[in-house]
Design an enzyme around this catalytic site. Sequence first.
Site, short mmCIF file in Angstrom:
data_model
loop_
_atom_site.label_atom_id
_atom_site.label_comp_id
_atom_site.label_asym_id
_atom_site.label_seq_id
_atom_site.Cartn_x
_atom_site.Cartn_y
_atom_site.Cartn_z
N ASP A 14 -12.36 -39.28 8.18
CA ASP A 14 -10.96 -38.98 8.53
C ASP A 14 -10.23 -38.43 7.30
OD1 ASP A 14 -8.45 -38.96 9.76
OD2 ASP A 14 -8.75 -40.90 10.73
N HIS A 206 -6.60 -48.82 13.66
CA HIS A 206 -6.80 -47.56 12.91
C HIS A 206 -5.42 -46.89 12.85
CE1 HIS A 206 -9.24 -43.79 12.04
NE2 HIS A 206 -8.09 -43.26 12.41
N CYS A 239 -5.57 -35.50 11.26
CA CYS A 239 -6.39 -34.79 12.24
C CYS A 239 -5.75 -33.43 12.48
CB CYS A 239 -6.45 -35.60 13.53
SG CYS A 239 -7.31 -34.74 14.85
N ASN A 248 -4.48 -41.90 6.80
CA ASN A 248 -4.72 -43.28 7.21
C ASN A 248 -3.99 -44.21 6.26
OD1 ASN A 248 -7.45 -41.76 7.93
ND2 ASN A 248 -7.33 -43.57 9.21
P1 HMG Z 1 -15.91 -27.24 23.62
O1 HMG Z 1 -15.61 -25.85 23.11
O2 HMG Z 1 -15.23 -27.67 24.85
O3 HMG Z 1 -17.48 -27.49 23.76
O4 HMG Z 1 -15.60 -28.26 22.43
P2 HMG Z 1 -18.63 -26.72 24.42
O5 HMG Z 1 -19.59 -27.74 24.91
O6 HMG Z 1 -18.11 -25.68 25.39
O7 HMG Z 1 -19.32 -25.96 23.16
C1 HMG Z 1 -18.65 -24.95 22.43
C2 HMG Z 1 -19.44 -24.66 21.17
O8 HMG Z 1 -19.48 -25.83 20.33
C3 HMG Z 1 -20.91 -24.31 21.43
O9 HMG Z 1 -21.30 -23.44 20.39
C4 HMG Z 1 -21.60 -25.63 21.27
O10 HMG Z 1 -22.96 -25.49 20.94
C5 HMG Z 1 -20.84 -26.23 20.13
P3 HMG Z 1 -21.30 -21.81 20.56
O11 HMG Z 1 -22.21 -21.58 21.72
O12 HMG Z 1 -19.87 -21.43 20.86
O13 HMG Z 1 -21.79 -21.33 19.23
N1 HMG Z 1 -20.88 -27.68 20.12
C6 HMG Z 1 -21.25 -28.41 19.06
N2 HMG Z 1 -21.64 -28.07 17.81
C7 HMG Z 1 -21.93 -29.08 16.97
N3 HMG Z 1 -21.85 -30.38 17.28
C8 HMG Z 1 -21.47 -30.75 18.52
C9 HMG Z 1 -21.16 -29.75 19.46
N4 HMG Z 1 -20.76 -29.79 20.73
C10 HMG Z 1 -20.59 -28.52 21.13
N5 HMG Z 1 -21.41 -32.05 18.82
C11 HMG Z 1 -16.01 -30.33 21.33
C12 HMG Z 1 -15.74 -29.63 22.65
C13 HMG Z 1 -15.85 -31.81 21.59
C14 HMG Z 1 -17.43 -30.02 20.89
C15 HMG Z 1 -15.00 -29.81 20.27
O14 HMG Z 1 -13.71 -29.83 20.81
C16 HMG Z 1 -15.05 -30.64 19.02
O15 HMG Z 1 -16.03 -30.64 18.28
N6 HMG Z 1 -13.98 -31.38 18.73
C17 HMG Z 1 -13.97 -32.25 17.56
C18 HMG Z 1 -12.59 -32.60 17.23
C19 HMG Z 1 -12.58 -33.54 16.06
O16 HMG Z 1 -13.57 -33.78 15.40
N7 HMG Z 1 -11.38 -34.08 15.79
C20 HMG Z 1 -11.19 -34.98 14.68
C21 HMG Z 1 -11.81 -36.30 14.89
S1 HMG Z 1 -10.93 -37.34 16.03
C22 HMG Z 1 -9.73 -38.12 15.03
O17 HMG Z 1 -9.53 -37.75 13.90
C23 HMG Z 1 -9.01 -39.30 15.57
C24 HMG Z 1 -9.54 -40.62 15.01
O18 HMG Z 1 -9.46 -40.65 13.59
C25 HMG Z 1 -8.75 -41.80 15.57
C26 HMG Z 1 -7.24 -41.63 15.44
O19 HMG Z 1 -6.74 -41.38 14.32
O20 HMG Z 1 -6.60 -41.78 16.48
C27 HMG Z 1 -11.02 -40.83 15.40
MG MG Z 2 -7.66 -41.08 12.45
#
Ligand code: HMG
Ligand code: MG
Length: 305
Positions: A14, A206, A239, A248
Amino acid sequence: MGARVAIVEMGPRDGLQNEKVSVSVEARIGFVEALVKAGLTTCEVGAFVSPKAIPQMVGSDQVLRAVSAALPRGEFHVLVPNEKGYEAAVAAGAKVVSVFASASEGFSRANINCSIAESIERFKPVLARAKADGVKVRGYVSCVLGCPFDGEVRASAVADVARTLRDLGCYEISLGDTIGVGTPAKARAMLRAVAAEVPAEHLAMHFHDTYGQALANLYAGMEEGVLVIDAAAGGLGGCPYAPGATGNVATEDVVYMLEGMGISTGVDMEKLLAATNRMSALLGRPPVSRVASALNAKRAKAGKD
Ligand code: HMG
Ligand code: MG
């Protein structure tokens, strides 16, 4: 209040996922090593998410492999949004993965490009495979005290998602005040509503510190029996899909509060401060942690005297 509180260190995930400065894989590995050696043995070290969404987490496989080999006493967590991420994480040796859902539809859409219900469907095969593989799964619920897109979030909505994740097999549900807007009374009411569905011993807090309320909210949560705290060294974090959110709650600030309450954390503050200061130097700005700032000022003064 219980005498044992666990800290889950968030700095390498994070903390760095929203940084503009690119931090090398080597520096990320060094950061994790320093944090574990400071006593923060449970540490989230990366994310197996789309590299287009979060380029900062590219190389999480290398980080996970390196720290798992170097630090056998560490418990390393990584984020996985779907089966693709799960497969990559397990291939890199993950023993604990975290799925992440939201209590609000607006943030779910912005962060992972699907509705809450769709995200749960994506997590089902991850949890089923993890069970078969003997991999532990932690679950996040974001926006538990407010959403940057939808505004107010009902505690019952948080409780519903938390219970669903728990029913799917998550060993712990971490409740995220993603944009740091909560206050103690609200945090307490939310935790009570969730604890009616998921026992407090399976919950974690968190809390981001955008409005400076995180420590007070944690204290209220501890009084409700929630004794697992996510925190990031130096107060790093945020984020990219949560506009306006800052870091955080700082690990230094949490450790200082807990030790002051007579709750031993096992964290060596000097080593933690050194890890934070090294990362701050790389990022080119001082830590936002109040405790780290105070200790750095004290040191600088002592150096001059
Ligand atoms: P999407 O575009 O809907 O996914 O994204 P898709 O299935 O249509 O795939 C699109 C492309 O992403 C494809 O590649 C996939 O292969 C690739 P392309 O054909 O375009 O080259 N792909 C991936 N690549 C690597 N690893 C993967 C993966 N999945 C698909 N796992 C998706 C949906 C969820 C993948 C995208 O929106 C994403 O990665 N989001 C991540 C967001 C993120 O990490 N946010 C920060 C963390 S959450 C947070 O901080 C909150 C937290 O701290 C708690 C809080 O504070 O509340 C946890
Ligand atoms: Mg967070």
